[in-house]
Structures are given as structure tokens and as C-alpha cells.
Design an enzyme around this catalytic site. Structure first.
Site, short mmCIF file in Angstrom:
data_model
loop_
_atom_site.label_atom_id
_atom_site.label_comp_id
_atom_site.label_asym_id
_atom_site.label_seq_id
_atom_site.Cartn_x
_atom_site.Cartn_y
_atom_site.Cartn_z
N TYR A 64 0.62 -0.58 0.04
CA TYR A 64 0.13 0.20 -0.49
C TYR A 64 0.41 1.21 0.66
CZ TYR A 64 -4.37 -2.28 0.64
OH TYR A 64 -5.77 -2.94 0.61
N TYR B 243 3.43 5.60 -2.68
CA TYR B 243 3.71 6.85 -2.05
C TYR B 243 5.25 7.02 -1.50
CZ TYR B 243 -0.89 6.29 -1.97
OH TYR B 243 -2.70 6.32 -1.87
#
Length: 609
Positions: free
Chosen positions: A380, A384
Site C-alpha cells: 500500500y 507513495y
């Protein structure tokens, strides 16, 4: 010859002349009369031109109203009035030559006046004009010498001028419409160019200096810098290793992972997310102020968790929206029994400001519980991390996915936009990554300087875990994320050293193993820096001693310094007092799927409009 009348026009005559002007001439006259710095005039006029365009009379009238409102407000694009009054002839975004000259002038004024032992009105006036602050003298005047040494140091002024003027220009650029998905992503092109130039200059300087230790081993400073966390490859790998270690530890403890996103209220966004058009409710706050607001929400939430006995640990990343407004992504691990209370508290504080705003329930605070069968927590967060560093994968290949913050006509790859994300964080002074409730990484890094056979038996397990890049084992050996700092078996060993400003600061020299009292020095070399061409010590290095590294202090329950020392009262964010937490309710027709599941312990129905 008839003599011309040089009598200045009356206000009535000036008004008639303005009425007779064409709209472009009126716009130029109005902007010039505002007394703005030279380099912000063109962006504001270009923004007016785009609004004016070739549209209908209503659109042209709206453009004129926007310009009049933009220039007549108490602040100009969120900047204090003195930007208009004191920086008329100068630029807001100063070039390096001007910064260097101005910093030397400030240092010379302080040196010859004997400030702060004696007053220097000229120094104070110049500092006010440049929007920088003199070193703060304590009431008991015990720090006169450090303040004097700072004031006579050009480097001290350079840092301030770069920071203040860089952020001031970005504030104008954001308000003038130069930073959005259709113009320039995250930062203005001028700021991006300035940051790139500084990075090239820094690399050239580091490559031209050679550090030599007592054994005669020599490296350029750039080679030494590339061996540390400032290297994007090492930084990305270390973040991934630490995140993976926390996930492994969480699985052992039976904790679950939750991926959360926290955004600011709509009035803090300069541009609309889909079209890139101006947000009519924008309150002209800077990205740094928005970050401080999010930090305040986080501090209040964490304080409430501490009162409720909820323990969380994980990592936080900060990244910009297309218009430079920051938002947070958090990967937190928590006990399953505390998950609902944790989310309820975070939701309440996130919606404390303007909870009835359209879309607040859908976008202000969202979360996703991580299902280990569908993917890992690191998966996840990996995108980022890469997007906010350099846009590359662990194998060195670029991330080919698109950065959808860019417009449909200017879709950019993540490895392309990552450069602009770095410039955004550097310009606004925003820390991109922070680990929460976990062991100190400084001890980890110091242990990685050692080998297992260099230490006693008790410390050997810690060195082996650090050397094997096993962050999960290292956290477990240190007592876990909940262990009080004073009970952690290993800690940094620091020594007091006087810096260039005659202040005693503590610098890291090694580690201390508390059970046995063993002190292991990890920084044993003495380095001498000289020129790569001539092998001698540069004059700047001879004149000033080496500066000890700065330490970061996290005052999570205090007011953010940038809010307390803001340049203008008009842009201080309103922070209401903490009321009693409202009950967890969901407005009808505005359900977010995960909220339904959490409230009813049932499968979430489809999202209704």
C-alpha cells in the site's frame, strides 16, 4: 511656445482617465499602482489575461472584479502588506547573487555596529524590508554572543532569505494560478528551476572538496554524501526495510494495519481538483500553514488516544495535491479491539473544522483496513514512498505508472513528477516521512557501522539485527514500540561540542548499552576537508569550525512555530477550542463504504449519491 500645465490631475480627472482606458491598460495600471515586487507583476497580469480571454462581457467583468479584489485585500496572496510597501524595486524570488550580496551586507552591518550590544536601526530596517528576523535575544541577555555570531555570519542570513522569499513567491504563484494541474504541477516553474540550480551547485561544491582521515583515506564529500540517507536509493531502501519490519512485528503481535488519508478543508485548497479552476472559497493560506493545520489535527488525535490507552505505530507520508496543498497518508498498526475507537477519534478531530462542508464526509478522512490475503501493508505504501523520493523501484527501474494529479493532456509519469515533489517539500520546509511510535533510527544507523565481533555478547544481537536489515527483530529487541525511551537497552552516546556560534550542542559519537554500561564509539575518524584541486583547506573551512548536526524536537501538543510567528495576523489559521467529541453519526445519503461496515459490523452497501 505654449507652456504645458504640470499640475497633477485631481482624483476626479484620474477616475475619468481610468474609465477611458481599455481593460488591458486598466489592468496594467492597477497592478503597477499596487507597488508589488517586479517578479510577481507578470504572473498576476497573466492570470488576469487568462480569466479575461475572449469570453463574454460577464467573464471579462468577473476578471476585473477578481483583480480588484486580489490587489485591494489586506494581504496580497496571503503575504503581509509590507511585501507591497518594502519590496517595490526588488524581486520576491531573489537570485543567488542578490541573496549573497544582501546577506553580506546584513552581516557587515551587524559586525560594524556591534549588534546586539548596541542598537543598529539600519540593520533592523533592512531585516524588516527583507522579511527576515534578527536572532532572538533572551530577556536575561545570556545569549548575546551566540546572537552576535549569527548576525555576523552571512550563511545565517542566506538561509533565512532563501526560505522566506522562496515561500513568498510560491504563495503569489499559487494565488495567481501558476501552480495547478494545467500549468505547473506542485510548484511553479521558477521555483523548480531555482531548486534544480541549487542542487547542481551543491553537487559541484561537494565534488570539489576532499575529506581525508588520519589514515590518509580520501573521499570527495559527494562520495561520502552518497553513502548516507541523503542518497535517494538508500533513503528509499531504508524506508521500505523499516516499513516491512513494522509489518512483520505487527503480525507477530496480532495487530492489524489501517491505511488512512487525511486532507484539509476545502477553503485551504487554491484550485479545484478536477478542473484546476480557481476555488472561490480559498483563504490564501500557504502549504506550510496547511501542513501545520494537519499536524494540529494529528496532535489532538494522538493526545486523545493516549488518554484512552490506544497504542498505534506506523509511518506517515506527506505529499501535495496538484496545487501544492499537502495531504497525509498514514499506515498505522493497532490492536483489533482498538480499531473502531481509533478511527472514531481520528474522524472526529478531522471533521472538527467545517464538518458540514460539501464532500467532507467523503474526502476529509478516509481509511482502508488492510487484508493480508489481498496484499501487504508495504504494498500500500510503496507507491507513495517512491513518488515522494525519486520515482524508481527497488531494482532501479522507473515506476511507469502515471501521476494522476497531472492533467489529462499533460499526464506525467511518477518518476518525472517526483522531481517536482522534492522541490515542493524543499521549498516549503515540509518533512515528507516520519515514523510514529517506534524505535530510534539513529541507534539503528550507528549499529550498522559496527560488526558483531567488535562488541560484547549482550550487544551482539542488536548489531546482527541491524546489519541484516531486520527492523522487526531490532524493534522486538528494544522492547517493542510501546517501550518507554528510558527502558530501551541501547541508546545513542552523545558528547558536548561547541559549534560555530559558541553554543554547546550534543553530537552523536556512538551507542551505549545500558545493561552493562558499555560505550561503543562508532565515529572514530577525524576528517580534514580540503580542495580537490590543490589539496589545501578552503578559506571558509579554516575560518569557521565544523557545525554540529541539528536535532529535531517534536512538541506535538504545542502551537506550530510557523503559526505562532506568522508574518500576518490575517493568515493565522483559526483553531477552535476542543469541545466534547461528537457522537459517531453518518449523514443520510453520504455514506462512505468503510464507515458503514465499521458502524454496523456488516458488509458495506454500494455508495449512494
Amino acid at each position: 511656445m505654449k507652456r504645458r500645465n504640470l499640475t497633477p490631475p485631481t482624483p476626479e480627472q484620474t477616475k475619468r482617465q481610468l474609465v477611458a482606458m481599455s481593460d488591458p491598460a486598466w489592468a496594467k495600471h492597477t497592478i503597477a499602482a499596487a507597488g508589488l515586487a517586479g517578479d510577481v507583476v507578470a504572473p498576476i497580469f497573466n492570470s488576469w489575461s487568462r480569466k479575461y480571454g475572449k469570453g463574454s462581457n460577464e467573464q471579462r467583468s468577473a476578471a476585473n472584479v477578481w483583480l480588484r479584489r486580489f490587489l485591494s485585500s489586506k494581504t496580497v496572496a496571503g503575504l503581509p502588506r509590507r511585501v507591497r510597501l518594502d519590496a517595490r524595486a526588488d524581486s520576491v524570488l531573489l537570485d543567488e547573487g542578490t541573496i549573497d550580496t544582501t546577506a553580506k551586507k546584513l552581516a557587515a552591518l551587524a559586525l560594524h555596529s556591534g549588534w546586539p550590544r548596541s542598537q543598529c536601526p539600519e540593520l533592523q530596517a533592512l531585516a524588516r524590508q527583507l522579511l527576515v528576523h534578527l536572532p532572538e535575544v533572551k530577556k536575561d541577555r545570556s545569549n548575546l554572543e551566540p546572537c552576535r555570531l549569527r548576525a555576523v555570519d552571512p550563511d545565517f542570513w542566506k538561509r533565512q532569505i532563501r526560505s522566506v522569499h522562496g515561500r513568498a513567491f510560491e504563495s503569489v504563484a499559487i494565488a495567481a494560478g501558476l501552480v495547478n494541474r494545467r500549468r505547473a504541477l506542485y510548484v511553479s516553474d521558477a521555483t523548480q528551476s531555482r531548486v534544480n540550480g541549487r542542487r547542481r551547485k551543491n553537487r559541484d561544491i561537494l565534488s570539489s572538496l576532499v575529506a581525508t582521515n588520519e589514515f590518509g583515506d580520501s573521499f570527495t564529500l559527494q562520495e561520502l554524501a552518497d553513502k548516507g540517507p541523503s542518497n535517494p536509493v538508500i533513503k528509499r531502501a531504508e524506508l521500505m526495510v523499516r516499513t516491512r519490519g513494522l509489518e512483520d512485528y505487527a503480525k507477530e503481535q496480532g495487530d492489524i494495519g489501517v491505511f488512512l488519508t487525511l486532507t484539509a478543508p476545502g477553503r485551504m485548497h487554491a484550485r479545484q481538483s478536477k478542473t484546476g479552476e480557481e476555488n472561490p472559497n480559498f483563504c490564501h493560506v500557504t502549504p506550510r500553514h496547511v501542513h501545520d493545520y494537519l499536524n494540529t489535527v494529528w496532535a489532538r488525535t494522538r493526545a486523545q488516544w493516549a488518554r484512552d490507552g490506544i497504542r498505534c505505530y506506523g509511518v506517515r507520508t506527506v505529499e501535495p495535491h496538484h496545487d501544492g496543498t499537502p495531504h497525509w497518508h498514514l499506515l498505522l498498526f493497532v490492536a483489533p479491539a482498538d480499531r473502531k475507537a481509533m478511527l472514531k477519534t481520528f474522524r472526529d478531530y478531522a471533521l472538527q473544522d467545517s464538518p458540514s462542508e460539501k464532500g467532507a464526509w467523503l474526502r476529509r478522512f478516509t481509511f482502508k483496513t488492510i487484508d493480508p490475503e489481498k496484499g501487504s501493508a508495504v504494498g500500500y505504501l510503496a507507491k507513495y514512498i517512491s513518488k515522494n523520493i525519486d520515482g524508481f523501484k527497488a531494482d532501479g527501474a522507473p515506476v511507469e505508472d502515471y501521476d494522476f494529479e497531472s492533467s489529462d493532456t499533460k499526464l506525467a509519469k511518477i518518476h518525472e513528477s517526483a522531481v517536482r515533489v522534492g522541490a515542493w517539500a524543499s521549498s516549503h520546509g515540509i518533512r515528507q516521512f516520519q515514523f510514529i511510535g517506534t524505535t530510534s533510527v539513529t541507534v539503528w544507523r550507528e549499529l550498522r557501522r559496527l560488526k558483531a565481533d567488535q562488541v560484547e555478547e549482550g550487544l551482539r544481537a542488536y548489531v546482527e539485527a541491524a546489519d541484516a536489515s531486520n527492523w522487526g527483530d531490532f524493534v522486538r529487541l528494544c522492547g517493542g514500540p510501546a517501550a518507554p525511551r528510558k527502558d530501551i537497552p541501547v541508546c545513542t552516546h552523545r558528547e558536548a561540542r561547541q559549534n560555530r556560534y559558541a553554543e554547546f550542542v550534543k553530537v552523536t559519537k556512538g551507542i551505549t548499552f545500558r545493561p552493562t554500561g558499555e560505550i561503543v564509539e562508532t565515529r572514530i575518524h577525524v576528517w580534514t576537508v580540503g580542495s580537490a584541486k590543490h589539496g589545501d583547506m578552503p578559506s571558509a573551512a579554516r575560518q569557521a569550525p565544523r557545525v554540529a548536526p541539528w536535532t529535531r524536537v517534536n512538541n506535538c501538543t504545542g502551537i506550530a512555530p510557523s503559526l505562532a510567528k506568522t508574518l500576518s495576523a490575517e493568515i493565522i489559521l483559526h483553531q477552535p477550542p476542543l469541545p466534547t467529541l461528537p457522537p459517531l453519526t453518518v449523514p443520510p445519503g453520504r455514506f462512505f463504504p468503510d464507515w458503514i461496515g465499521m458502524l454496523t459490523n456488516q458488509a458495506s452497501p454500494p455508495l449512494t449519491s
